[in-house]
Design a protein around this motif. Sequence first.
Motif, PDB file in Angstrom:
ATOM      1  N   ALA A  70       0.837  -1.193   0.000  1.00 17.83           N
ATOM      2  CA  ALA A  70       0.000   0.000   0.000  1.00 17.83           C
ATOM      3  C   ALA A  70       0.875   1.246   0.000  1.00 17.83           C
ATOM      4  O   ALA A  70       0.641   2.204  -0.746  1.00 17.83           O
ATOM      5  CB  ALA A  70      -0.921  -0.015   1.209  1.00 17.83           C
ATOM      6  N   GLN A  71       1.898   1.218   0.861  1.00 18.48           N
ATOM      7  CA  GLN A  71       2.762   2.395   1.022  1.00 18.48           C
ATOM      8  C   GLN A  71       4.142   1.911   1.412  1.00 18.48           C
ATOM      9  O   GLN A  71       4.262   0.930   2.163  1.00 18.48           O
ATOM     10  CB  GLN A  71       2.236   3.221   2.183  1.00 18.48           C
ATOM     11  CG  GLN A  71       1.598   4.533   1.797  1.00 18.48           C
ATOM     12  CD  GLN A  71       1.095   5.244   3.036  1.00 18.48           C
ATOM     13  OE1 GLN A  71       0.178   4.771   3.699  1.00 18.48           O
ATOM     14  NE2 GLN A  71       1.725   6.356   3.359  1.00 18.48           N
ATOM     15  N   ALA A  72       5.156   2.615   0.970  1.00 19.27           N
ATOM     16  CA  ALA A  72       6.509   2.251   1.387  1.00 19.27           C
ATOM     17  C   ALA A  72       7.386   3.484   1.455  1.00 19.27           C
ATOM     18  O   ALA A  72       7.209   4.440   0.696  1.00 19.27           O
ATOM     19  CB  ALA A  72       7.106   1.240   0.413  1.00 19.27           C
ATOM     20  N   ARG A  73       8.310   3.456   2.407  1.00 16.81           N
ATOM     21  CA  ARG A  73       9.316   4.517   2.496  1.00 16.81           C
ATOM     22  C   ARG A  73      10.681   3.851   2.586  1.00 16.81           C
ATOM     23  O   ARG A  73      10.831   2.842   3.277  1.00 16.81           O
ATOM     24  CB  ARG A  73       9.111   5.345   3.749  1.00 16.81           C
ATOM     25  CG  ARG A  73       7.852   6.178   3.738  1.00 16.81           C
ATOM     26  CD  ARG A  73       7.963   7.143   4.880  1.00 16.81           C
ATOM     27  NE  ARG A  73       6.713   7.748   5.232  1.00 16.81           N
ATOM     28  CZ  ARG A  73       6.560   8.560   6.269  1.00 16.81           C
ATOM     29  NH1 ARG A  73       7.607   8.818   7.055  1.00 16.81           N
ATOM     30  NH2 ARG A  73       5.410   9.100   6.534  1.00 16.81           N
ATOM     31  N   VAL A  74      11.646   4.487   1.944  1.00 13.66           N
ATOM     32  CA  VAL A  74      12.987   3.901   1.881  1.00 13.66           C
ATOM     33  C   VAL A  74      14.049   4.988   2.059  1.00 13.66           C
ATOM     34  O   VAL A  74      13.967   6.043   1.426  1.00 13.66           O
ATOM     35  CB  VAL A  74      13.215   3.212   0.509  1.00 13.66           C
ATOM     36  CG1 VAL A  74      14.674   2.818   0.337  1.00 13.66           C
ATOM     37  CG2 VAL A  74      12.301   2.005   0.338  1.00 13.66           C
ATOM     38  N   ALA A  75      15.027   4.724   2.926  1.00 11.87           N
ATOM     39  CA  ALA A  75      16.204   5.600   3.003  1.00 11.87           C
ATOM     40  C   ALA A  75      17.453   4.735   3.118  1.00 11.87           C
ATOM     41  O   ALA A  75      17.418   3.662   3.730  1.00 11.87           O
ATOM     42  CB  ALA A  75      16.098   6.548   4.192  1.00 11.87           C
ATOM     43  N   PHE A  76      18.539   5.208   2.503  1.00 15.29           N
ATOM     44  CA  PHE A  76      19.819   4.496   2.557  1.00 15.29           C
ATOM     45  C   PHE A  76      20.832   5.278   3.396  1.00 15.29           C
ATOM     46  O   PHE A  76      20.838   6.514   3.388  1.00 15.29           O
ATOM     47  CB  PHE A  76      20.428   4.372   1.157  1.00 15.29           C
ATOM     48  CG  PHE A  76      19.701   3.441   0.226  1.00 15.29           C
ATOM     49  CD1 PHE A  76      20.023   2.090   0.190  1.00 15.29           C
ATOM     50  CD2 PHE A  76      18.718   3.915  -0.631  1.00 15.29           C
ATOM     51  CE1 PHE A  76      19.367   1.225  -0.684  1.00 15.29           C
ATOM     52  CE2 PHE A  76      18.056   3.060  -1.496  1.00 15.29           C
ATOM     53  CZ  PHE A  76      18.381   1.709  -1.531  1.00 15.29           C
ATOM     54  N   GLY A  77      21.694   4.540   4.073  1.00 13.89           N
ATOM     55  CA  GLY A  77      22.849   5.133   4.740  1.00 13.89           C
ATOM     56  C   GLY A  77      24.123   4.612   4.095  1.00 13.89           C
ATOM     57  O   GLY A  77      24.113   3.565   3.439  1.00 13.89           O
ATOM     58  N   GLY A  78      25.208   5.361   4.240  1.00 16.08           N
ATOM     59  CA  GLY A  78      26.515   4.916   3.739  1.00 16.08           C
ATOM     60  C   GLY A  78      26.689   5.087   2.244  1.00 16.08           C
ATOM     61  O   GLY A  78      27.703   4.665   1.688  1.00 16.08           O
ATOM     62  N   VAL A  79      25.719   5.685   1.547  1.00 15.99           N
ATOM     63  CA  VAL A  79      25.811   5.780   0.092  1.00 15.99           C
ATOM     64  C   VAL A  79      26.015   7.205  -0.423  1.00 15.99           C
ATOM     65  O   VAL A  79      26.348   7.403  -1.581  1.00 15.99           O
ATOM     66  CB  VAL A  79      24.561   5.170  -0.607  1.00 15.99           C
ATOM     67  CG1 VAL A  79      24.414   3.690  -0.249  1.00 15.99           C
ATOM     68  CG2 VAL A  79      23.288   5.942  -0.264  1.00 15.99           C
TER      69      VAL A  79
END
Lengths: 189, 327
Positions: free
Chosen positions: B255-264
């Motif tokens: 239904a919904q998604a959130r994404v964050a990256f570290g180290g990139v």
Amino acid sequence: MNDPDAGGAGRSWAETAPLSAVALRVNDEVRRLEVDPRTSLLDALREHLHLSGTKKGCDHGQCGACTVLINGRRVNSCLTLAVMHEDDEIVTIEGLGDLDSLHAMQRSFVERDGFQCGYCTPGQICSAVGMLAEVGAGWPSHATADVASPRIALTDEEIRERMSGNICRCAAYPNIVAAIRAVAKAGTQ
Amino acid sequence: MRSFTYERPADARAAVAAASRSGAKFISGGTNLLDLMKLDIEHPSHLVDISRLALRDIDELPDGGLRIGAQAANSDVAADARVRTRYPVLSQALVSGASGQLRNKASTGGNLLQRTRCPYFYDTAAGCNKRDPGSGCSAIDGSNRIHAILGASDACIATHPSDMAVAMTVLDAQIELLDADESVRRVAITDFYRLPGDTPHLETVLRPAEMITSVVLPPPPPGRQLYRKVRDRASYEFALVSVAAVVSADQATIAQARVAFGGVAHKPWRSVEAEAALTGRPATMATYRAAADAAMRDAVGQGHNDFKIELARRTLCRTLAQAAQSS
Ligand SMILES: Cc1cc2nc3c(=O)[nH]c(=O)nc-3n(C[C@H](O)[C@H](O)[C@H](O)COP(=O)(O)OP(=O)(O)OC[C@H]3O[C@@H](n4cnc5c(N)ncnc54)[C@H](O)[C@@H]3O)c2cc1C
Ligand code: SF4
Ligand code: FES
Ligand code: FES
């Protein structure tokens, strides 16, 4: 540039700042000091108060040899300034216990051979005491499967993760874990 | 270490006034600043100790969010029952960082402002545009295994090392600031950090004497939250790549998604591209792979860090699969 006093890693610069007065409560005693503001808590303990039980390994927060308890919490004394700890309650390895009355954690390290050269040991022991208090308060760790769960099962994996800030160059880790496990068990019986 | 004068103001206003002095810097936990001062990378002439200011509390907000004081220790935030139950991704990110001892000292504000772990930034004999603007970037043609794959520039390819900030980015945190003229403002965490561009020494939008007073978390987003960190050792090590995800799946559909990256990247990297590729799609590995490809579409390796592009893809797929499974 080649002046040995002209800076560089870990060395003092030739300039001096006016001394600052600070009162620390170390191992249940009020200790009044006049220090250069640059003095780390570690150097204040070792060089000014001659409490050399606390060790300097890296001086950069990377080894845990300098661990002491400040107001009951374990902290790296190399990465904090003495002047920042006015009136704080500081416990070093000397304050945990002495030869006549060893702290349970000190005794357990001796009984289980939790060291070889012993250099990391004061930091390991202070850290372990602080760590068990954190477990008692229900704090999660990276080894905790569900951080939302209020109760922590102190498995060996939990002990290892929670003690990862204390490096042992002799790799006495199995016996360090055993020594801590024994104290934890005795405490919950 | 160069000499400095030391001051411990009584309240936040006095602190920002004190920090207006030239050469002044705030000190909170000191775990990053003192390290850098010992190496002569940072050399403030005046330290303003804000570690005892009454900014330690974590307060409930009327809308169901939380306000975390800038002086709240990383360990206290990680152990807070409300954070653990409503914002577990933040608790997970915090306990994956540094060590128990360091987390006891490290503050919320200081963690946000910790500096990069680029080895040339630490080596005062090497050229580094971040430490010494105009002196070049030694990492571009040097050893760059830990460096950025997204948003880098010809001037700097450093990454932001914080785990906590990655979780706060996926949670849409706002940072509250107090300036020397006593004005207060709120900045979304994604707008708080800058990309390196040609001014890599400017890392945030913080003004010279401005102080972080708190971090505001809006009410938790629906779905399962997860932080996964991949690194060279099992503990007490910075991320090569990390992922913070929030996934709400309805039956077999996301239904919904959130994404964050570290180290990139030079900042915690929110991937709206991955989020768009997930919304309304079936919760399958094919969808996760498509999201990973979308997230890494503009990724560029520098040589030694080429592996991070594939590592980021796989870490995202694994995190999404786990989050969707139990949401
Ligand atoms: C060995 C080691 C391993 C580590 N591993 C990790 C890791 O795996 N993951 C991770 O995320 N971090 C890691 N860290 C970094 C650690 O999280 C930071 O050092 C810490 O969070 C910094 O917080 P502090 O309060 O000590 O900041 P300080 O050192 O006091 O300050 C840092 C900077 O922020 C400024 N500042 C502080 N508070 C404020 C404020 N309220 N307003 C404005 N400016 C402010 C200071 O002026 C300074 O420039 C590690 C550190 C060490 C030493
Ligand atoms: S990557 Fe950034 S921090 Fe590292 S050497 Fe280049 S300019 Fe300096
Ligand atoms: S001497 Fe403090 S952590 Fe190594
Ligand atoms: S016993 Fe030698 S370093 Fe640990």
